[in-house]
Design a protein around this motif. Structure first.
Motif, PDB file in Angstrom:
ATOM      1  N   ASN A   1      10.314   0.955  -4.898  1.00 29.01           N
ATOM      2  CA  ASN A   1      11.341   0.600  -5.882  1.00 29.01           C
ATOM      3  C   ASN A   1      12.317  -0.422  -5.306  1.00 29.01           C
ATOM      4  O   ASN A   1      12.723  -1.364  -5.983  1.00 29.01           O
ATOM      5  N   ARG A   2      12.701  -0.215  -4.034  1.00 29.08           N
ATOM      6  CA  ARG A   2      13.593  -1.180  -3.380  1.00 29.08           C
ATOM      7  C   ARG A   2      12.917  -2.533  -3.239  1.00 29.08           C
ATOM      8  O   ARG A   2      13.539  -3.581  -3.454  1.00 29.08           O
ATOM      9  N   ILE A   3      11.640  -2.524  -2.888  1.00 28.85           N
ATOM     10  CA  ILE A   3      10.894  -3.779  -2.743  1.00 28.85           C
ATOM     11  C   ILE A   3      10.811  -4.489  -4.089  1.00 28.85           C
ATOM     12  O   ILE A   3      10.980  -5.710  -4.163  1.00 28.85           O
ATOM     13  N   GLU A   4      10.571  -3.724  -5.134  1.00 30.56           N
ATOM     14  CA  GLU A   4      10.532  -4.308  -6.479  1.00 30.56           C
ATOM     15  C   GLU A   4      11.863  -4.984  -6.807  1.00 30.56           C
ATOM     16  O   GLU A   4      11.907  -6.096  -7.342  1.00 30.56           O
ATOM     17  N   GLY A   5      12.962  -4.335  -6.436  1.00 28.03           N
ATOM     18  CA  GLY A   5      14.285  -4.928  -6.640  1.00 28.03           C
ATOM     19  C   GLY A   5      14.473  -6.181  -5.800  1.00 28.03           C
ATOM     20  O   GLY A   5      15.069  -7.164  -6.251  1.00 28.03           O
ATOM     21  N   GLN A   6      13.954  -6.167  -4.578  1.00 32.14           N
ATOM     22  CA  GLN A   6      14.048  -7.353  -3.724  1.00 32.14           C
ATOM     23  C   GLN A   6      13.288  -8.521  -4.353  1.00 32.14           C
ATOM     24  O   GLN A   6      13.763  -9.658  -4.325  1.00 32.14           O
TER      25      GLN A   6
ATOM     26  N   LEU B   1       7.357  -4.238   2.949  1.00 28.87           N
ATOM     27  CA  LEU B   1       5.975  -3.955   2.556  1.00 28.87           C
ATOM     28  C   LEU B   1       5.149  -3.525   3.769  1.00 28.87           C
ATOM     29  O   LEU B   1       4.334  -2.602   3.676  1.00 28.87           O
ATOM     30  N   ASN B   2       5.364  -4.179   4.896  1.00 25.80           N
ATOM     31  CA  ASN B   2       4.656  -3.795   6.117  1.00 25.80           C
ATOM     32  C   ASN B   2       5.007  -2.366   6.522  1.00 25.80           C
ATOM     33  O   ASN B   2       4.156  -1.625   7.015  1.00 25.80           O
ATOM     34  N   SER B   3       6.240  -1.979   6.296  1.00 28.96           N
ATOM     35  CA  SER B   3       6.667  -0.621   6.608  1.00 28.96           C
ATOM     36  C   SER B   3       5.912   0.397   5.748  1.00 28.96           C
ATOM     37  O   SER B   3       5.479   1.441   6.243  1.00 28.96           O
ATOM     38  N   VAL B   4       5.746   0.087   4.480  1.00 29.65           N
ATOM     39  CA  VAL B   4       4.977   0.961   3.587  1.00 29.65           C
ATOM     40  C   VAL B   4       3.535   1.058   4.084  1.00 29.65           C
ATOM     41  O   VAL B   4       2.963   2.146   4.164  1.00 29.65           O
ATOM     42  N   ALA B   5       2.962  -0.069   4.449  1.00 28.43           N
ATOM     43  CA  ALA B   5       1.582  -0.079   4.937  1.00 28.43           C
ATOM     44  C   ALA B   5       1.441   0.751   6.213  1.00 28.43           C
ATOM     45  O   ALA B   5       0.459   1.479   6.385  1.00 28.43           O
ATOM     46  N   LYS B   6       2.423   0.674   7.112  1.00 31.19           N
ATOM     47  CA  LYS B   6       2.370   1.446   8.354  1.00 31.19           C
ATOM     48  C   LYS B   6       2.399   2.945   8.078  1.00 31.19           C
ATOM     49  O   LYS B   6       1.671   3.712   8.715  1.00 31.19           O
ATOM     50  N   ILE B   7       3.238   3.352   7.140  1.00 33.39           N
ATOM     51  CA  ILE B   7       3.316   4.773   6.785  1.00 33.39           C
ATOM     52  C   ILE B   7       1.974   5.243   6.222  1.00 33.39           C
ATOM     53  O   ILE B   7       1.460   6.305   6.595  1.00 33.39           O
ATOM     54  N   LEU B   8       1.406   4.456   5.337  1.00 36.50           N
ATOM     55  CA  LEU B   8       0.113   4.813   4.755  1.00 36.50           C
ATOM     56  C   LEU B   8      -0.986   4.851   5.814  1.00 36.50           C
ATOM     57  O   LEU B   8      -1.812   5.767   5.839  1.00 36.50           O
ATOM     58  N   LEU B   9      -1.000   3.867   6.700  1.00 34.75           N
ATOM     59  CA  LEU B   9      -2.021   3.816   7.741  1.00 34.75           C
ATOM     60  C   LEU B   9      -1.888   5.001   8.695  1.00 34.75           C
ATOM     61  O   LEU B   9      -2.888   5.618   9.078  1.00 34.75           O
ATOM     62  N   GLU B  10      -0.671   5.338   9.054  1.00 30.98           N
ATOM     63  CA  GLU B  10      -0.478   6.469   9.956  1.00 30.98           C
ATOM     64  C   GLU B  10      -0.980   7.758   9.331  1.00 30.98           C
ATOM     65  O   GLU B  10      -1.686   8.548   9.972  1.00 30.98           O
ATOM     66  N   GLY B  11      -0.643   7.988   8.081  1.00 27.94           N
ATOM     67  CA  GLY B  11      -1.134   9.183   7.391  1.00 27.94           C
ATOM     68  C   GLY B  11      -2.647   9.186   7.297  1.00 27.94           C
ATOM     69  O   GLY B  11      -3.297  10.221   7.488  1.00 27.94           O
ATOM     70  N   HIS B  12      -3.210   8.034   7.003  1.00 30.03           N
ATOM     71  CA  HIS B  12      -4.662   7.890   6.906  1.00 30.03           C
ATOM     72  C   HIS B  12      -5.322   8.259   8.238  1.00 30.03           C
ATOM     73  O   HIS B  12      -6.297   9.013   8.278  1.00 30.03           O
ATOM     74  N   MET B  13      -4.749   7.752   9.323  1.00 24.40           N
ATOM     75  CA  MET B  13      -5.311   8.023  10.649  1.00 24.40           C
ATOM     76  C   MET B  13      -5.158   9.502  11.017  1.00 24.40           C
ATOM     77  O   MET B  13      -6.114  10.138  11.456  1.00 24.40           O
ATOM     78  N   ARG B  14      -3.960  10.049  10.828  1.00 23.06           N
ATOM     79  CA  ARG B  14      -3.687  11.425  11.235  1.00 23.06           C
ATOM     80  C   ARG B  14      -4.454  12.458  10.424  1.00 23.06           C
ATOM     81  O   ARG B  14      -4.912  13.459  10.963  1.00 23.06           O
ATOM     82  N   TYR B  15      -4.529  12.254   9.126  1.00 24.09           N
ATOM     83  CA  TYR B  15      -5.020  13.316   8.253  1.00 24.09           C
ATOM     84  C   TYR B  15      -6.382  13.042   7.640  1.00 24.09           C
ATOM     85  O   TYR B  15      -6.935  13.901   6.979  1.00 24.09           O
ATOM     86  N   GLY B  16      -6.933  11.888   7.846  1.00 18.60           N
ATOM     87  CA  GLY B  16      -8.232  11.585   7.284  1.00 18.60           C
ATOM     88  C   GLY B  16      -9.229  11.180   8.332  1.00 18.60           C
ATOM     89  O   GLY B  16     -10.269  11.808   8.502  1.00 18.60           O
TER      90      GLY B  16
END
Length: 113
Positions: free
Chosen positions: A39-44, A72-87
């Motif tokens: 949402n913040r990125i959308e506002g940016q 956006l890179n921060s969002v991608a890092k969070i997603l990648l970390e979760g993907h690595m840890r839990y998948g």
């Protein structure tokens, strides 16, 4: 990136299980965190558009674009970390070595930026 969101006990163990439908299994807290960030990125982005419409000095617009890319890179890092840890870890433990190739391709996509 808040550690308490990444180590969330509500997270399902195998986010990338092989099934007919691939889905993320991010916890509610992680989804809320990502939603707020997006949402913040959308506002940016709307702000950048406004700056361009107002003929704002290019350097100032570029600075805002850079900040948006970092968010956006921060969002991608969070997603990648979760993907690595839990998948990915679970799939490797199950003997699925192909998942490593897929992760490497994903990381290469992120690094092209």
């Amino acid at each position: 990136m808040a550690p308490e969101l990444l180590n969330d006990p509500l997270k399902e163990e195998n986010c990338c299980a092989i099934s007919s439908e691939r889905k993320s299994h991010d916890s509610v807290l992680v989804k809320q965190n990502l939603g707020c960030r997006l949402n913040r990125i959308e506002g940016q982005i709307r702000g950048i558009k406004g700056l361009i419409e107002k003929d704002t000095y290019c350097d100032d617009v570029i600075t805002q674009i850079s900040a948006t890319q970092a968010a956006l890179n921060s969002v991608a890092k969070i997603l990648l970390e979760g993907h690595m840890r839990y998948g990915v870890v679970g799939r490797i433990q199950e003997g699925d070595r192909e998942v490593l190739d897929k992760v490497l391709i994903t990381i290469q996509k992120l690094m092209k930026k």
